[in-house]
Design a protein around this motif. Structure first.
Motif, PDB file in Angstrom:
ATOM      1  N   SER A  81      31.017  37.906  41.894  1.00 30.77           N
ATOM      2  CA  SER A  81      32.302  37.992  42.589  1.00 30.77           C
ATOM      3  C   SER A  81      32.295  37.167  43.878  1.00 30.77           C
ATOM      4  O   SER A  81      33.276  36.504  44.203  1.00 30.77           O
ATOM      5  N   LEU A  82      31.200  37.194  44.615  1.00 31.96           N
ATOM      6  CA  LEU A  82      31.100  36.407  45.845  1.00 31.96           C
ATOM      7  C   LEU A  82      30.982  34.910  45.560  1.00 31.96           C
ATOM      8  O   LEU A  82      31.497  34.093  46.310  1.00 31.96           O
ATOM      9  N   THR A  83      30.313  34.562  44.477  1.00 33.01           N
ATOM     10  CA  THR A  83      30.095  33.151  44.161  1.00 33.01           C
ATOM     11  C   THR A  83      31.350  32.492  43.594  1.00 33.01           C
ATOM     12  O   THR A  83      31.712  31.394  44.005  1.00 33.01           O
ATOM     13  N   HIS A  84      32.016  33.164  42.673  1.00 32.17           N
ATOM     14  CA  HIS A  84      33.145  32.545  41.984  1.00 32.17           C
ATOM     15  C   HIS A  84      34.505  32.943  42.535  1.00 32.17           C
ATOM     16  O   HIS A  84      35.514  32.388  42.135  1.00 32.17           O
ATOM     17  N   GLY A  85      34.537  33.904  43.422  1.00 29.93           N
ATOM     18  CA  GLY A  85      35.787  34.313  44.051  1.00 29.93           C
ATOM     19  C   GLY A  85      35.893  33.695  45.432  1.00 29.93           C
ATOM     20  O   GLY A  85      34.974  33.046  45.933  1.00 29.93           O
ATOM     21  N   ASN A  86      37.005  33.881  46.060  1.00 28.12           N
ATOM     22  CA  ASN A  86      37.199  33.364  47.412  1.00 28.12           C
ATOM     23  C   ASN A  86      37.018  34.471  48.435  1.00 28.12           C
ATOM     24  O   ASN A  86      37.716  34.531  49.428  1.00 28.12           O
ATOM     25  N   LYS A  87      36.054  35.351  48.194  1.00 24.52           N
ATOM     26  CA  LYS A  87      35.828  36.489  49.075  1.00 24.52           C
ATOM     27  C   LYS A  87      34.666  36.214  50.010  1.00 24.52           C
ATOM     28  O   LYS A  87      33.697  35.555  49.636  1.00 24.52           O
ATOM     29  N   GLU A  88      34.776  36.726  51.222  1.00 26.46           N
ATOM     30  CA  GLU A  88      33.673  36.626  52.166  1.00 26.46           C
ATOM     31  C   GLU A  88      32.699  37.786  51.991  1.00 26.46           C
ATOM     32  O   GLU A  88      31.525  37.655  52.297  1.00 26.46           O
ATOM     33  N   TYR A  89      33.218  38.912  51.514  1.00 28.41           N
ATOM     34  CA  TYR A  89      32.386  40.097  51.327  1.00 28.41           C
ATOM     35  C   TYR A  89      32.968  40.938  50.203  1.00 28.41           C
ATOM     36  O   TYR A  89      34.101  40.757  49.789  1.00 28.41           O
ATOM     37  N   VAL A  90      32.156  41.868  49.703  1.00 29.40           N
ATOM     38  CA  VAL A  90      32.553  42.755  48.610  1.00 29.40           C
ATOM     39  C   VAL A  90      32.125  44.161  48.977  1.00 29.40           C
ATOM     40  O   VAL A  90      31.004  44.375  49.440  1.00 29.40           O
ATOM     41  N   GLU A  91      33.024  45.143  48.761  1.00 29.89           N
ATOM     42  CA  GLU A  91      32.661  46.535  49.003  1.00 29.89           C
ATOM     43  C   GLU A  91      31.895  47.067  47.808  1.00 29.89           C
ATOM     44  O   GLU A  91      32.261  46.835  46.664  1.00 29.89           O
ATOM     45  N   ALA A  92      30.834  47.790  48.075  1.00 28.29           N
ATOM     46  CA  ALA A  92      29.965  48.309  47.018  1.00 28.29           C
ATOM     47  C   ALA A  92      30.407  49.700  46.602  1.00 28.29           C
ATOM     48  O   ALA A  92      29.789  50.694  46.957  1.00 28.29           O
TER      49      ALA A  92
END
Length: 187
Positions: A81-92
């Motif tokens: 999700s972090l690699t292929h998305g445009n997100k800086e962070y992801v909630e676990a």
């Protein structure tokens, strides 16, 4: 109890990954009673064995994630999700609560500094809006610890840990101080 189940899960996974791919490969290559040779090439034999090892390894990861024993599959999904998305962070996943502390975990690939830590706090609608934390400050205590403060009052701390290619950021909010702040602001 959970450690006993974790050990049992690891033993079962090792058995599952090492034993069944070999059995299926022998069945495909040598027949049911191992009395015939269907595939003579060693490359084909090892290719079939590798294929089934990967399949059973993925099944063990899914089984571990489903029962809560292993978070490797979750980390793979976060990394994707972090690699292929445009997100800086992801909630676990969901936050954890105990009597005095609220734990919220995030993963990021970016370098850790106070701007990303404050951005995560402001973007969290369940912490920032009810407790009015728009002016929150983050101060570094050590290399892996930060404190969260507002108006010189420490509301929690942040622990940072390197997980292979990602950073794990764990926010630990003091529940009593947040609730006291909410009561004070709602007067």
């Amino acid at each position: 109890m959970k450690s006993d189940l974790s050990i049992l899960y690891k033993i079962f996974s090792i058995f599952f990954i090492l034993f069944y791919p070999r059995q299926i490969t022998h069945l495909i290559c040598f027949g049911r009673h191992r009395d015939e040779v269907r595939i003579k090439s060693k490359i084909a034999y090892y290719g079939i064995y590798l294929f089934w090892t990967i399949i059973f390894g993925i099944l063990c990861l899914i089984m571990g994630a489903a029962c809560g024993m292993d978070s490797t599959l979750d980390k793979i999904i976060y990394f994707t999700s972090l690699t292929h998305g445009n997100k800086e962070y992801v909630e676990a996943g969901a936050s954890q609560r105990d009597d005095d502390t609220i734990y919220i975990t995030y993963y990021t690939k970016k370098d850790i500094d106070d701007t990303i830590l404050c951005k995560i706090i402001i973007d969290n609608k369940f912490i920032c809006e009810p407790y009015q934390l728009e002016e929150v400050e983050v101060k570094q205590i050590s290399k892996k610890e930060w404190k969260i403060q507002l108006d010189e009052e420490v509301l929690g701390k942040i622990e940072i840990e390197r997980n292979f290619v990602m950073w794990k950021i764990c926010y630990m909010w003091d529940k009593m101080k947040l609730e006291a702040r909410d009561k004070y602001e709602n007067r």
